[in-house]
Design a protein around this motif. Structure first.
Motif, PDB file in Angstrom:
ATOM      1  N   GLY A 143      -3.374 -59.123  12.724  1.00 17.81           N
ATOM      2  CA  GLY A 143      -2.225 -59.337  11.850  1.00 17.81           C
ATOM      3  C   GLY A 143      -0.910 -59.303  12.617  1.00 17.81           C
ATOM      4  O   GLY A 143       0.002 -60.092  12.336  1.00 17.81           O
ATOM      5  N   LEU A 144      -0.794 -58.404  13.577  1.00 15.81           N
ATOM      6  CA  LEU A 144       0.413 -58.318  14.400  1.00 15.81           C
ATOM      7  C   LEU A 144       0.592 -59.617  15.190  1.00 15.81           C
ATOM      8  O   LEU A 144       1.667 -60.207  15.204  1.00 15.81           O
ATOM      9  N   ARG A 145      -0.473 -60.061  15.820  1.00 12.56           N
ATOM     10  CA  ARG A 145      -0.426 -61.297  16.602  1.00 12.56           C
ATOM     11  C   ARG A 145      -0.041 -62.478  15.708  1.00 12.56           C
ATOM     12  O   ARG A 145       0.841 -63.273  16.044  1.00 12.56           O
ATOM     13  N   GLN A 204       6.675 -66.724  13.633  1.00 14.15           N
ATOM     14  CA  GLN A 204       8.104 -66.925  13.850  1.00 14.15           C
ATOM     15  C   GLN A 204       8.310 -68.327  14.426  1.00 14.15           C
ATOM     16  O   GLN A 204       7.509 -68.807  15.235  1.00 14.15           O
ATOM     17  N   ASN A 205       9.375 -68.975  14.018  1.00 11.51           N
ATOM     18  CA  ASN A 205       9.646 -70.359  14.399  1.00 11.51           C
ATOM     19  C   ASN A 205       9.609 -70.548  15.918  1.00 11.51           C
ATOM     20  O   ASN A 205      10.327 -69.871  16.643  1.00 11.51           O
ATOM     21  N   ALA A 206       8.753 -71.457  16.390  1.00 13.20           N
ATOM     22  CA  ALA A 206       8.631 -71.840  17.803  1.00 13.20           C
ATOM     23  C   ALA A 206       8.129 -70.699  18.696  1.00 13.20           C
ATOM     24  O   ALA A 206       8.281 -70.759  19.914  1.00 13.20           O
ATOM     25  N   ALA A 207       7.526 -69.680  18.117  1.00 13.42           N
ATOM     26  CA  ALA A 207       7.001 -68.564  18.915  1.00 13.42           C
ATOM     27  C   ALA A 207       5.727 -68.977  19.635  1.00 13.42           C
ATOM     28  O   ALA A 207       4.924 -69.753  19.109  1.00 13.42           O
ATOM     29  N   VAL A 208       5.567 -68.466  20.843  1.00 12.71           N
ATOM     30  CA  VAL A 208       4.362 -68.694  21.631  1.00 12.71           C
ATOM     31  C   VAL A 208       3.892 -67.368  22.208  1.00 12.71           C
ATOM     32  O   VAL A 208       4.672 -66.434  22.370  1.00 12.71           O
ATOM     33  N   GLU A 209       2.602 -67.315  22.515  1.00 13.20           N
ATOM     34  CA  GLU A 209       2.014 -66.135  23.144  1.00 13.20           C
ATOM     35  C   GLU A 209       1.746 -66.471  24.605  1.00 13.20           C
ATOM     36  O   GLU A 209       1.226 -67.540  24.920  1.00 13.20           O
ATOM     37  N   ASP A 210       2.095 -65.545  25.477  1.00 11.98           N
ATOM     38  CA  ASP A 210       1.925 -65.738  26.907  1.00 11.98           C
ATOM     39  C   ASP A 210       1.318 -64.460  27.493  1.00 11.98           C
ATOM     40  O   ASP A 210       1.324 -63.405  26.842  1.00 11.98           O
ATOM     41  N   PHE A 211       0.775 -64.555  28.696  1.00 11.30           N
ATOM     42  CA  PHE A 211       0.128 -63.402  29.326  1.00 11.30           C
ATOM     43  C   PHE A 211       0.613 -63.220  30.767  1.00 11.30           C
ATOM     44  O   PHE A 211      -0.191 -63.165  31.692  1.00 11.30           O
ATOM     45  N   PRO A 212       1.945 -63.082  30.990  1.00 14.80           N
ATOM     46  CA  PRO A 212       2.456 -62.965  32.359  1.00 14.80           C
ATOM     47  C   PRO A 212       2.061 -61.663  33.058  1.00 14.80           C
ATOM     48  O   PRO A 212       2.134 -61.579  34.282  1.00 14.80           O
ATOM     49  N   PHE A 213       1.654 -60.654  32.295  1.00 19.69           N
ATOM     50  CA  PHE A 213       1.294 -59.355  32.876  1.00 19.69           C
ATOM     51  C   PHE A 213      -0.213 -59.135  32.898  1.00 19.69           C
ATOM     52  O   PHE A 213      -0.680 -58.016  33.045  1.00 19.69           O
ATOM     53  N   GLY A 214      -0.977 -60.202  32.710  1.00 19.80           N
ATOM     54  CA  GLY A 214      -2.428 -60.094  32.703  1.00 19.80           C
ATOM     55  C   GLY A 214      -2.982 -60.278  31.309  1.00 19.80           C
ATOM     56  O   GLY A 214      -2.233 -60.322  30.320  1.00 19.80           O
ATOM     57  N   PRO A 215      -4.304 -60.373  31.188  1.00 16.90           N
ATOM     58  CA  PRO A 215      -4.940 -60.718  29.917  1.00 16.90           C
ATOM     59  C   PRO A 215      -4.858 -59.632  28.839  1.00 16.90           C
ATOM     60  O   PRO A 215      -5.148 -59.907  27.683  1.00 16.90           O
ATOM     61  N   ASP A 216      -4.444 -58.427  29.201  1.00 19.37           N
ATOM     62  CA  ASP A 216      -4.429 -57.331  28.232  1.00 19.37           C
ATOM     63  C   ASP A 216      -3.114 -57.175  27.479  1.00 19.37           C
ATOM     64  O   ASP A 216      -3.043 -56.401  26.527  1.00 19.37           O
ATOM     65  N   VAL A 236      11.462 -63.275  25.683  1.00 17.84           N
ATOM     66  CA  VAL A 236      10.547 -62.326  25.060  1.00 17.84           C
ATOM     67  C   VAL A 236      11.188 -61.667  23.840  1.00 17.84           C
ATOM     68  O   VAL A 236      12.322 -61.192  23.909  1.00 17.84           O
ATOM     69  N   PHE A 237      10.429 -61.608  22.728  1.00 17.35           N
ATOM     70  CA  PHE A 237      10.873 -60.830  21.573  1.00 17.35           C
ATOM     71  C   PHE A 237       9.882 -59.742  21.192  1.00 17.35           C
ATOM     72  O   PHE A 237      10.227 -58.832  20.433  1.00 17.35           O
ATOM     73  N   ALA A 238       8.655 -59.785  21.717  1.00 21.09           N
ATOM     74  CA  ALA A 238       7.667 -58.746  21.410  1.00 21.09           C
ATOM     75  C   ALA A 238       6.610 -58.696  22.508  1.00 21.09           C
ATOM     76  O   ALA A 238       6.250 -59.736  23.065  1.00 21.09           O
ATOM     77  N   LEU A 239       6.124 -57.477  22.800  1.00 19.84           N
ATOM     78  CA  LEU A 239       5.032 -57.277  23.755  1.00 19.84           C
ATOM     79  C   LEU A 239       4.073 -56.277  23.153  1.00 19.84           C
ATOM     80  O   LEU A 239       4.503 -55.270  22.579  1.00 19.84           O
ATOM     81  N   SER A 240       2.766 -56.532  23.329  1.00 23.22           N
ATOM     82  CA  SER A 240       1.781 -55.593  22.811  1.00 23.22           C
ATOM     83  C   SER A 240       0.460 -55.724  23.556  1.00 23.22           C
ATOM     84  O   SER A 240       0.000 -56.830  23.827  1.00 23.22           O
ATOM     85  N   ALA A 241      -0.126 -54.572  23.871  1.00 24.65           N
ATOM     86  CA  ALA A 241      -1.513 -54.541  24.338  1.00 24.65           C
ATOM     87  C   ALA A 241      -2.329 -54.436  23.055  1.00 24.65           C
ATOM     88  O   ALA A 241      -2.527 -53.346  22.502  1.00 24.65           O
ATOM     89  N   LEU A 242      -2.759 -55.573  22.532  1.00 20.48           N
ATOM     90  CA  LEU A 242      -3.346 -55.630  21.198  1.00 20.48           C
ATOM     91  C   LEU A 242      -4.640 -54.834  21.065  1.00 20.48           C
ATOM     92  O   LEU A 242      -5.016 -54.446  19.966  1.00 20.48           O
ATOM     93  N   ALA A 243      -5.307 -54.565  22.178  1.00 17.17           N
ATOM     94  CA  ALA A 243      -6.556 -53.800  22.121  1.00 17.17           C
ATOM     95  C   ALA A 243      -6.319 -52.296  22.263  1.00 17.17           C
ATOM     96  O   ALA A 243      -7.254 -51.504  22.138  1.00 17.17           O
ATOM     97  N   ALA A 244      -5.087 -51.897  22.510  1.00 19.82           N
ATOM     98  CA  ALA A 244      -4.785 -50.479  22.733  1.00 19.82           C
ATOM     99  C   ALA A 244      -4.912 -49.672  21.445  1.00 19.82           C
ATOM    100  O   ALA A 244      -4.688 -50.174  20.346  1.00 19.82           O
ATOM    101  N   VAL A 245      -5.289 -48.422  21.610  1.00 17.86           N
ATOM    102  CA  VAL A 245      -5.342 -47.486  20.486  1.00 17.86           C
ATOM    103  C   VAL A 245      -4.511 -46.281  20.881  1.00 17.86           C
ATOM    104  O   VAL A 245      -4.762 -45.673  21.912  1.00 17.86           O
ATOM    105  N   PRO A 246      -3.451 -45.953  20.114  1.00 17.37           N
ATOM    106  CA  PRO A 246      -3.018 -46.652  18.904  1.00 17.37           C
ATOM    107  C   PRO A 246      -2.308 -47.965  19.240  1.00 17.37           C
ATOM    108  O   PRO A 246      -1.771 -48.126  20.333  1.00 17.37           O
ATOM    109  N   LEU A 247      -2.310 -48.862  18.271  1.00 20.82           N
ATOM    110  CA  LEU A 247      -1.635 -50.143  18.414  1.00 20.82           C
ATOM    111  C   LEU A 247      -0.125 -49.910  18.440  1.00 20.82           C
ATOM    112  O   LEU A 247       0.417 -49.218  17.580  1.00 20.82           O
ATOM    113  N   ALA A 248       0.527 -50.497  19.431  1.00 24.50           N
ATOM    114  CA  ALA A 248       1.984 -50.382  19.540  1.00 24.50           C
ATOM    115  C   ALA A 248       2.544 -51.747  19.922  1.00 24.50           C
ATOM    116  O   ALA A 248       1.844 -52.592  20.489  1.00 24.50           O
ATOM    117  N   VAL A 249       3.818 -51.941  19.609  1.00 28.47           N
ATOM    118  CA  VAL A 249       4.501 -53.177  19.975  1.00 28.47           C
ATOM    119  C   VAL A 249       5.907 -52.808  20.438  1.00 28.47           C
ATOM    120  O   VAL A 249       6.561 -51.943  19.854  1.00 28.47           O
TER     121      VAL A 249
END
Length: 121
Positions: free
Chosen positions: A9-11, A17-29, A39-52
């Motif tokens: 849901g976060l992703r 958001q208009n014209a938003a794209v997802e990128d992985f400049p810091f690696g696949p995680d 950049v407007f948001a960064l998240s390690a989506l698999a992390a527990v707890p989930l943070a952004v």
């Protein structure tokens, strides 16, 4: 959407958001969400707890940190302009608003020509 935001849901919300794209400049995680290359948001989506991590007006960032223990200075970011938000500890609606605010701040900082291109279909 009701209930806490999931990683999916976060992703999805970031990408709505208009014209938003997802990128992985810091690696696949680490998902990095950008608009017009900024950049407007960064998240390690698999992390527990989930943070952004989200961009924030400096005065608002300080207020939010004081009011919500789930909001702390941006992890590995400019702490004046970035907050890291523990997603499940806040209402989903508030997290979505913080994402929108971050997106809007980034767009407002773009050159006028780039902002105008975002408004075109």
């Amino acid at each position: 959407m009701s209930g806490p935001l999931t990683p999916r849901g976060l992703r999805e919300f970031c990408l709505e958001q208009n014209a938003a794209v997802e990128d992985f400049p810091f690696g696949p995680d680490v998902s990095v969400f950008k608009v017009a290359g900024k950049v407007f948001a960064l998240s390690a989506l698999a992390a527990v707890p989930l943070a952004v991590s989200l961009k924030c007006d400096p005065d608002e960032a300080v207020r939010l940190r004081a009011d919500y223990p789930a909001i702390v200075p941006g992890y590995h970011l400019n702490k004046r302009h970035w907050n890291t938000v523990t997603v499940g500890e806040l209402p989903a609606r508030m997290v979505r608003e913080l994402i929108e605010d971050s997106y809007d701040l980034v767009v407002a900082g773009l050159p006028k020509e780039r902002r105008l291109r975002l408004d075109r279909p």
